[in-house]
Design an enzyme around this catalytic site. Structure first.
Site, PDB file in Angstrom:
ATOM      1  N   GLU A 150      41.673  45.407  41.810  1.00 24.90           N
ATOM      2  CA  GLU A 150      41.665  45.323  40.348  1.00 24.90           C
ATOM      3  C   GLU A 150      41.660  43.892  39.812  1.00 24.90           C
ATOM      4  O   GLU A 150      42.615  43.451  39.152  1.00 24.90           O
ATOM      5  CB  GLU A 150      42.850  46.096  39.770  1.00 24.90           C
ATOM      6  N   GLU A 172      42.894  54.681  44.282  1.00 19.34           N
ATOM      7  CA  GLU A 172      44.146  54.961  43.585  1.00 19.34           C
ATOM      8  C   GLU A 172      43.902  56.025  42.527  1.00 19.34           C
ATOM      9  O   GLU A 172      42.935  55.948  41.775  1.00 19.34           O
ATOM     10  CB  GLU A 172      44.714  53.715  42.878  1.00 19.34           C
TER      11      GLU A 172
END
Length: 457
Positions: A166, A362
């Site tokens: 991320e 995720e």
């Protein structure tokens, strides 16, 4: 509900991150990270919580791996702590740091669990931050050297490598609005960090390839950006702007070969992009084998001249874009629960960037679950089960529509340090009593165990 089966060889697992679970923050030669500094700064993290001990996974990894095997996990995605391996972010490697990941990798393989390594999940060595952090080009080059050191120790046993987790969060939350470490609030610094993070990825991919890595990828948290009013031209323009800042600024250089023109123009209005050098975009676009997708909630926006912009999280949207408050059922983080957004997002990426297979690295939800009064009874987290069930059905729908989705990793295996929220938000399918470090599988863990065993719902 309809019974669903996932493709043969679909990969089931769980994910964690080093600073969130390892603890041992000052042990065995580990250096300071930006999250050590940030969490110890008053007012930055809820109730002054830190990751100093976290889940004590550093000392309890063998029991945690045994628990993974009990639950039937086929894969485990963990991140390597850069300051544990290279205390100053450059220079000498700490062999005791690599020894831990050696032991963890062997323990996983001994239980038949595939290790998936993430090289960077936000814990930048503080020494590098003192020299500019991700606003410095040198950090990208140091990252490639660090990647080489980790691969040299683990590359004979680890088949799948992801470089960054991320980078949107690292850049915009770390350098834009400052709610994450290192706590900088500077729009120009945020865009500079975006580029150097991407450059670090590209240089690391080249390094890993040269060393013989089989599968190399990166993990993003792309947003399913939706208009408040599908018929509004202003809202459509807001979607385009936010999509550019959240998605295309990463996806296009990684998978197309360069930054989109509209994003370049937007960035140039905020900071002169002198940090982009010749051949950088060629390096960033080094071919990858896998794109990790982290998804939690959709983003709804409206284009309004007096809109409440995203501030540092979306530099340049202030006064032009309104980010709508989430509605409907929410997680404990206040995030909207909309599984259909995952289907839309996976389809969009598969359509616009079709060359690379996808892996959900995720997905999960924080809910205010607590253990039952009887310690032998698992947490009955029915809200989490409903969340996971809905998102797995959304993932299956994407596969049915032709998306090349290879697997699903639940976030997270354990309750853990949830960054600026400290320990008050619980994402785990396994409950952690932070005083005793007792692990107790929740109802969702047993539910997920059944999902894995039947390869479906």
């Amino acid at each position: 509900m309809t019974e669903l089966r996932f493709p043969e060889n679909f990969l089931w697992g769980a994910a964690t991150a080093a600073y969130q679970i390892e603890g041992a923050a000052r042990d065995f030669g580990r250096g300071e990270s930006i999250w050590d500094t940030f969490s110890r700064t008053p007012g930055k993290v809820y109730a002054g919580h830190t990751g100093d001990v976290a889940c004590d996974h550093y000392h309890r990894y063998a029991d945690d791996v045994a628990l993974m095997a009990e639950l039937g996990l086929q894969a485990y995605r963990f991140s390597v702590s850069w300051p544990r391996v290279q205390p100053d972010g450059s220079g000498p490697v700490n062999p005791r740091g690599l020894d831990f990941y050696d032991r963890l990798t062997d323990a996983l393989l001994g239980r038949g669990i595939e290790p998936i390594v993430t090289l960077y999940h936000w814990d930048l060595p503080q020494t590098l931050q003192d020299r500019g952090g991700w606003t410095s080009r040198d950090t990208a080059e140091h990252f490639a050297t660090y990647a080489s050191a980790v691969y040299a120790r683990l590359g004979d046993r680890v088949g799948t490598w992801t470089t960054l987790n991320e980078p949107w969060c690292s850049a915009y939350l770390g350098y834009g609005n400052g709610v994450h470490a290192p706590g900088v609030r500077d729009a120009g610094a945020a865009f500079t960090a975006v580029h150097h993070l991407l450059l670090a990825h590209g240089l690391a991919v080249q390094t890993l390839r040269a060393a013989g890595a089989d599968r190399v990828g990166v993990t993003l948290n792309p947003a399913d950006v939706r208009p408040a009013d599908p018929d509004s031209a202003a809202d459509a323009a807001a979607v385009r702007l936010v999509d550019g800042l959240h998605n295309r600024i990463f996806l296009d250089p990684l998978l197309v070969g360069g930054y989109p023109d509209d994003v370049r123009e937007h960035v140039a209005r905020i900071v002169e992009p002198t940090f982009v050098r010749d051949d950088d975009e060629k390096s960033i676009a080094a071919p990858i084998d896998l794109l990790g997708i982290n998804y939690y909630a959709p983003t709804y926006v409206a284009g309004r001249p007096d809109g409440a912009g995203g501030g540092g999280a979306y530099p340049g949207t202030e006064g032009a874009v309104q980010f709508l408050d989430p509605v409907g059922p929410l997680t404990d983080m206040g995030w909207m629960i909309e599984p259909a957004g995952l289907t839309r997002l996976l389809e969009r990426i598969a359509t616009d960037y079709p060359a690379v297979p996808l892996l959900i690295t995720e997905n999960g939800g924080a809910f205010p679950d607590e253990p039952a009064t009887d310690a032998s009874t698992p947490v009955r987290d029915t809200d989490r089960i409903a969340y996971l069930d809905g998102h797995l059905r959304a993932a299956h729908e994407a596969i049915a529509r032709g998306v090349d989705l290879r697997g699903y990793l639940v976030w997270s295996l354990l309750d853990n340090f949830e960054w600026a929220e400290g320990y008050r938000k619980r994402f785990g399918i396994v409950h952690v009593d932070y005083l005793t470090q007792r692990r107790t599988p929740k109802s969702s863990a047993r539910w997920y165990q059944e999902v894995i065993s039947r390869n479906g719902l």
